[in-house]
Design a protein around this motif. Sequence first.
Motif, mmCIF file in Angstrom:
data_model
loop_
_atom_site.group_PDB
_atom_site.id
_atom_site.type_symbol
_atom_site.label_atom_id
_atom_site.label_comp_id
_atom_site.label_asym_id
_atom_site.label_seq_id
_atom_site.Cartn_x
_atom_site.Cartn_y
_atom_site.Cartn_z
ATOM 1 N N GLU A 171 -3.903 0.489 -2.565
ATOM 2 C CA GLU A 171 -3.396 -0.837 -2.224
ATOM 3 C C GLU A 171 -3.435 -1.734 -3.462
ATOM 4 N N LEU B 58 3.930 1.549 -6.119
ATOM 5 C CA LEU B 58 3.220 0.480 -5.419
ATOM 6 C C LEU B 58 3.756 -0.895 -5.817
ATOM 7 N N SER C 206 -9.623 1.587 0.699
ATOM 8 C CA SER C 206 -10.212 0.319 1.160
ATOM 9 C C SER C 206 -11.383 -0.170 0.314
ATOM 10 N N GLU D 27 0.853 -1.190 0.000
ATOM 11 C CA GLU D 27 0.000 0.000 0.000
ATOM 12 C C GLU D 27 0.883 1.232 0.000
ATOM 13 N N LYS E 109 -5.333 6.550 -0.033
ATOM 14 C CA LYS E 109 -4.496 5.346 0.121
ATOM 15 C C LYS E 109 -4.788 4.347 -0.996
#
Length: 397
Positions: free
Chosen positions: A159, A113, A143, A95, A157
């Motif tokens: 991921e 990443l 998320s 992440e 963020k």
Amino acid sequence: MAAYVSAGIDIGTQNIRVGVALGVVPGEYPLPKMLGFGTAESKGLRQGCVVERKEVLKNVLQAVRSLEKNTGIRIKNVSLAAGGIGLESFFSSAETVVSRADLEVTELDINKLKDACEKNIPSNILLNKRILHVIPILYKLDSKTVLGDPVGMKGAKLEVRCLFISIMEKYLDELIEIIEEGGIETVDVVASPLAASLVLLSKQQKKAGCALVDIGAETVSVIVFENNTPISLEVFPTGGNHITNDIALGLKISLEEAEHIKTGGLTAASYPRKKLDEIIEARLSDIFDMIDGHLKKINRSGLLPAGVIFSGGGSNVSGIDELARSYLKLPAKVASIQKNEQGALKSNHITIKDAAWAPVYGVCLLGSNVSAEEGRIYHVAQKAGRRIKRILKQFLP
């Protein structure tokens, strides 16, 4: 539109296959026009690993000369379809915080990443291995799952979960060195199951979920797709030669006779049919157990709507699809090359319908879809020892 030639080679344990294709750039990723093929018996390898270097070099040159004689094209560089027991896959996640002040995801964030993802791989997993492909399986932004490429979206963020496909470095080094000893440069390396999947599997099959199982002479490879993305790859140390050996031992006949019976070249009228079926089924059941064990490991046992597609020389065993349906509780079929407008994969001299040619056709297809400049970017700089990092855009989630 500029046309150019790309060549591919598949150095198997039993056969070496070489092909050359005429591609068009730019374009809509059309199937390349195959200009010709060359083949030679393969000696000096075991489960894809070099054990007799001089013998392998001689066979490689024989296959290349056969191609050059058929086409009149001098082969100076090739893309290699790499297979064998040294191939494997594993996962890693990472992440990062989106770098721009306006929180828009850029290619810089994606590259950062992926680098972090590789750094998170335990060192013992990468020991003696070279990464061939890094394939994003899943992105999340704040998320929440992202369907497709997150570039251009906004969030704080980011991921990713990636599938890494690697190969034993020593095995690959030796093959590249042998090719170079033959006066040919290796410009790219693609995992053989991945290359074959481009030719043998439809987009619909890969979206629904399927497994491509290549039964080679001494290995069985399994690559599983879901949502048009490869989600696992594994190679087992068994293959079609083991079926041949079982038939020879069980019926007390020569290996040559056993091979002909296995592939349907000879009738088994003079042998007990029931005993022959039992011999073949016993070995195939072992192979199916390995396949199902892998599917259980990734929670896909009995859960692939498009089923199992078999390729390779070992897939010529009569009734393999019916047995697979019974053992694996999945749809099953034997693969065929996705045909062009003429109805088959053709060269100037021969018509190729055998799915065993799929890895060569696949690397030619990839080679015809990149410019010469891009080809240099993906060049395998063996002497510099650089790690191969090819991201296949076809497999973005």
